[in-house]
Scaffold this motif. Structure first.
Motif, PDB file in Angstrom:
ATOM      1  N   LEU A  96       0.832  -1.197   0.000  1.00  0.00           N
ATOM      2  CA  LEU A  96       0.000   0.000   0.000  1.00  0.00           C
ATOM      3  C   LEU A  96       0.871   1.252   0.000  1.00  0.00           C
ATOM      4  CD1 LEU A  96      -3.253   0.394   2.051  1.00  0.00           C
ATOM      5  CD2 LEU A  96      -1.724   2.323   1.702  1.00  0.00           C
ATOM      6  N   ARG A  97       0.747   2.036  -1.055  1.00  0.00           N
ATOM      7  CA  ARG A  97       1.483   3.296  -1.164  1.00  0.00           C
ATOM      8  C   ARG A  97       0.781   4.185  -2.187  1.00  0.00           C
ATOM      9  NH1 ARG A  97       4.236  -0.695  -3.680  1.00  0.00           N
ATOM     10  NH2 ARG A  97       4.742  -0.401  -5.902  1.00  0.00           N
ATOM     11  N   PRO A  98       1.038   5.468  -2.175  1.00  0.00           N
ATOM     12  CA  PRO A  98       0.377   6.369  -3.118  1.00  0.00           C
ATOM     13  C   PRO A  98       0.579   5.919  -4.561  1.00  0.00           C
ATOM     14  CG  PRO A  98       1.516   7.631  -1.440  1.00  0.00           C
ATOM     15  CD  PRO A  98       1.932   6.208  -1.251  1.00  0.00           C
ATOM     16  N   GLY A  99      -0.497   6.010  -5.349  1.00  0.00           N
ATOM     17  CA  GLY A  99      -0.425   5.672  -6.758  1.00  0.00           C
ATOM     18  C   GLY A  99      -0.803   4.248  -7.092  1.00  0.00           C
ATOM     19  N   VAL A 100      -0.725   3.340  -6.117  1.00  0.00           N
ATOM     20  CA  VAL A 100      -1.121   1.945  -6.341  1.00  0.00           C
ATOM     21  C   VAL A 100      -2.649   1.860  -6.365  1.00  0.00           C
ATOM     22  CG1 VAL A 100      -1.109  -0.377  -5.345  1.00  0.00           C
ATOM     23  CG2 VAL A 100       0.961   1.015  -5.285  1.00  0.00           C
ATOM     24  N   GLN A 101      -3.188   1.094  -7.289  1.00  0.00           N
ATOM     25  CA  GLN A 101      -4.641   0.963  -7.364  1.00  0.00           C
ATOM     26  C   GLN A 101      -5.169   0.125  -6.201  1.00  0.00           C
ATOM     27  OE1 GLN A 101      -5.008  -0.752 -11.338  1.00  0.00           O
ATOM     28  NE2 GLN A 101      -5.928   1.150 -12.062  1.00  0.00           N
ATOM     29  N   GLU A 102      -6.378   0.457  -5.763  1.00  0.00           N
ATOM     30  CA  GLU A 102      -7.022  -0.312  -4.701  1.00  0.00           C
ATOM     31  C   GLU A 102      -7.112  -1.788  -5.078  1.00  0.00           C
ATOM     32  OE1 GLU A 102     -10.051   3.230  -3.103  1.00  0.00           O
ATOM     33  OE2 GLU A 102     -10.773   1.650  -4.445  1.00  0.00           O
TER      34      GLU A 102
ATOM     35  N   SER B 158     -14.005 -14.630   2.199  1.00  0.00           N
ATOM     36  CA  SER B 158     -15.312 -14.596   2.858  1.00  0.00           C
ATOM     37  C   SER B 158     -16.280 -13.677   2.132  1.00  0.00           C
ATOM     38  CB  SER B 158     -15.162 -14.103   4.306  1.00  0.00           C
ATOM     39  OG  SER B 158     -14.297 -14.932   5.041  1.00  0.00           O
ATOM     40  N   PHE B 159     -15.751 -12.670   1.461  1.00  0.00           N
ATOM     41  CA  PHE B 159     -16.551 -11.686   0.722  1.00  0.00           C
ATOM     42  C   PHE B 159     -15.588 -10.928  -0.182  1.00  0.00           C
ATOM     43  CE2 PHE B 159     -15.306 -10.193   4.883  1.00  0.00           C
ATOM     44  CZ  PHE B 159     -14.637  -9.003   4.619  1.00  0.00           C
ATOM     45  N   GLU B 160     -16.126 -10.101  -1.060  1.00  0.00           N
ATOM     46  CA  GLU B 160     -15.276  -9.329  -1.953  1.00  0.00           C
ATOM     47  C   GLU B 160     -14.489  -8.308  -1.133  1.00  0.00           C
ATOM     48  OE1 GLU B 160     -15.628  -6.960  -6.230  1.00  0.00           O
ATOM     49  OE2 GLU B 160     -17.378  -7.977  -5.361  1.00  0.00           O
ATOM     50  N   THR B 161     -13.177  -8.351  -1.249  1.00  0.00           N
ATOM     51  CA  THR B 161     -12.304  -7.532  -0.417  1.00  0.00           C
ATOM     52  C   THR B 161     -12.586  -6.039  -0.606  1.00  0.00           C
ATOM     53  OG1 THR B 161     -10.582  -9.216  -0.512  1.00  0.00           O
ATOM     54  CG2 THR B 161      -9.896  -6.995   0.119  1.00  0.00           C
ATOM     55  N   ILE B 162     -12.661  -5.341   0.525  1.00  0.00           N
ATOM     56  CA  ILE B 162     -12.889  -3.902   0.523  1.00  0.00           C
ATOM     57  C   ILE B 162     -11.559  -3.183   0.715  1.00  0.00           C
ATOM     58  CG2 ILE B 162     -13.917  -1.985   1.822  1.00  0.00           C
ATOM     59  CD1 ILE B 162     -16.233  -3.940   2.514  1.00  0.00           C
ATOM     60  N   VAL B 163     -11.215  -2.336  -0.249  1.00  0.00           N
ATOM     61  CA  VAL B 163     -10.111  -1.389  -0.096  1.00  0.00           C
ATOM     62  C   VAL B 163     -10.674  -0.051  -0.555  1.00  0.00           C
ATOM     63  CG1 VAL B 163      -7.776  -0.740  -0.761  1.00  0.00           C
ATOM     64  CG2 VAL B 163      -8.379  -3.164  -0.579  1.00  0.00           C
ATOM     65  N   ALA B 164     -10.877   0.846   0.381  1.00  0.00           N
ATOM     66  CA  ALA B 164     -11.522   2.134   0.075  1.00  0.00           C
ATOM     67  C   ALA B 164     -10.642   3.254   0.601  1.00  0.00           C
ATOM     68  CB  ALA B 164     -12.908   2.195   0.695  1.00  0.00           C
TER      69      ALA B 164
ATOM     70  N   SER C 143      -9.382   2.972  -8.608  1.00  0.00           N
ATOM     71  CA  SER C 143      -8.879   4.246  -8.092  1.00  0.00           C
ATOM     72  C   SER C 143      -7.508   4.058  -7.453  1.00  0.00           C
ATOM     73  CB  SER C 143      -9.849   4.820  -7.062  1.00  0.00           C
ATOM     74  OG  SER C 143     -11.095   5.108  -7.650  1.00  0.00           O
ATOM     75  N   ALA C 144      -6.660   5.063  -7.612  1.00  0.00           N
ATOM     76  CA  ALA C 144      -5.325   5.013  -7.023  1.00  0.00           C
ATOM     77  C   ALA C 144      -5.358   5.470  -5.570  1.00  0.00           C
ATOM     78  CB  ALA C 144      -4.375   5.903  -7.828  1.00  0.00           C
ATOM     79  N   ILE C 145      -4.479   4.898  -4.775  1.00  0.00           N
ATOM     80  CA  ILE C 145      -4.322   5.345  -3.391  1.00  0.00           C
ATOM     81  C   ILE C 145      -3.817   6.786  -3.418  1.00  0.00           C
ATOM     82  CG2 ILE C 145      -3.158   4.919  -1.196  1.00  0.00           C
ATOM     83  CD1 ILE C 145      -4.985   2.609  -2.006  1.00  0.00           C
TER      84      ILE C 145
END
Length: 358
Positions: A159-165, A185-191, A206-208
């Motif tokens: 996880l770093r700026p510019g990497v996509q969720e 268990s479910f679709e992973t959430i990265v928000a 979306s990019a971080i």
């Protein structure tokens, strides 16, 4: 798993409900009662005897997995063969999972049996038994929680700026599969950033951003049992307001955990967490319940929310996951899996809750 003991216990429930039989078709309940993991199966309890129906695709699987019931390989719709087993009955009270059965399937069951066979809709008879986990289940849940924590820590490194969720989610899910998970268990959430205001903000392209909170909610399935955890990290240095918000959510989460013990209602646990956010004037941003049960399914009773009168019992496994979601700004959620013990609670999730800046 002691499937025979589970079947005997459920038979006692049927006796208490004055039911002559019961039809089980929901996949999680089939797995719980007899060990079957396929996608097409039906279990019939009838006058103390048990028969399992499936189709030819699952012949070997059913014979290898199903523990207890006689296995019948059907050549047509399973319900027709189950109805045939009821054919000689002139009167009987047969229960079925009304909350998990379509109207069409319920109608078909009635049409295929004698008019004096009474089909009784029920709700939650098996789930009531599943609410408290036995020692074998708790061992598997602990394993799933441990694996979920390990793959989260691996994914966090990416996880770093510019990497996509979606890239962060993909790394986490790939690590889970490599480590032996059945699946997620479910679709992973990265928000990240403003998208964190979506409580179920599934990972997107979306990019971080260069600065802001990132909510990561993930879980793995290991030998059928689910895990669920959420952590929120911050990209860049967090400001004073952001830190205050995070500390309020963490305090609410710890208050929810502290409230967990036998005899406490689900609503009381929810209020313990919600009250902290109310004092911080953030409760309007807390838009969901405090938690839910976890086991063979990712969302099981009890639901830890307002108005929920279910009392906690030793052996229940629940999540404690308060959060705040501020439109246009972002979100924060912190979630652990917690086991109800004889005198309190044990936090199962072994991941730090200190605010991490990446």
């Amino acid at each position: 798993m002691d499937y025979l003991a589970r079947q005997k216990k459920f038979q006692r429930t049927l006796n208490a409900e004055k039911l002559d039989g019961f039809v089980v078709a929901h996949s999680a309940n089939l797995r719980y009662l007899c060990g079957y993991t396929g996608s097409n199966g039906l279990l019939l309890f009838l006058n103390g005897r048990k028969t399992f129906f499936t189709d030819g695709r699952y012949t070997e699987q059913a014979r290898g997995e199903v523990d207890g019931p006689r296995v019948v390989i059907s050549k047509g719709p399973l319900i027709k063969d189950a109805a045939a087993a009821l054919g000689n009955l002139r009167s009987a009270r047969i229960g079925f999972e009304a909350d998990l059965t379509t109207v069409a399937a319920a109608s078909q069951m009635r049409d295929l049996t004698h008019k004096r066979v009474v089909w009784r809709p029920t709700s939650g008879l098996i789930m009531r038994q599943r609410l408290t986990k036995d020692a074998d289940e708790l061992k598997l849940i602990r394993g799933a929680v441990k694996l979920g924590a390990e793959v989260y820590n691996k994914a966090l490194r990416s996880l770093r700026p510019g990497v996509q969720e979606v890239e962060v989610a993909a790394r986490l899910e790939y690590a889970a599969r490599r480590a032996g998970a059945d699946g997620m268990s479910f679709e992973t959430i990265v928000a990240a950033g403003k998208r964190g205001a979506l409580p179920h903000g599934r990972a997107s392209n979306s990019a971080i951003p260069r600065r802001g909170f990132v909510v990561i909610d993930s879980g793995v399935i290991l030998r059928g049992y689910c895990s669920d955890m959420t952590r929120t990290v911050h990209v860049g240095r967090v400001d004073r307001i952001g830190r205050a918000w995070y500390e309020a959510v963490l305090e609410a989460q710890l208050a929810g955990i502290a409230a967990v013990r036998p005899g406490v209602t689900a609503a009381e646990v929810d209020e313990a967490a919600r009250a902290v956010l109310r004092r911080a004037k953030l409760d309007r941003y807390f838009t969901h319940s405090t938690g839910h049960g976890v086991g063979l399914e990712i969302h099981e009773p009890p639901r830890l929310g307002r108005g929920q009168a279910e009392k906690l019992e030793p052996g229940m496994v629940v999540t404690i996951e308060p959060g705040i979601y501020v439109p246009g700004t972002g979100g924060i959620r912190i979630e652990d899996m917690v086991m109800v013990t004889s005198d309190g609670a044990e936090v199962l999730t072994p991941v730090t809750k200190e605010l991490i800046e990446v």
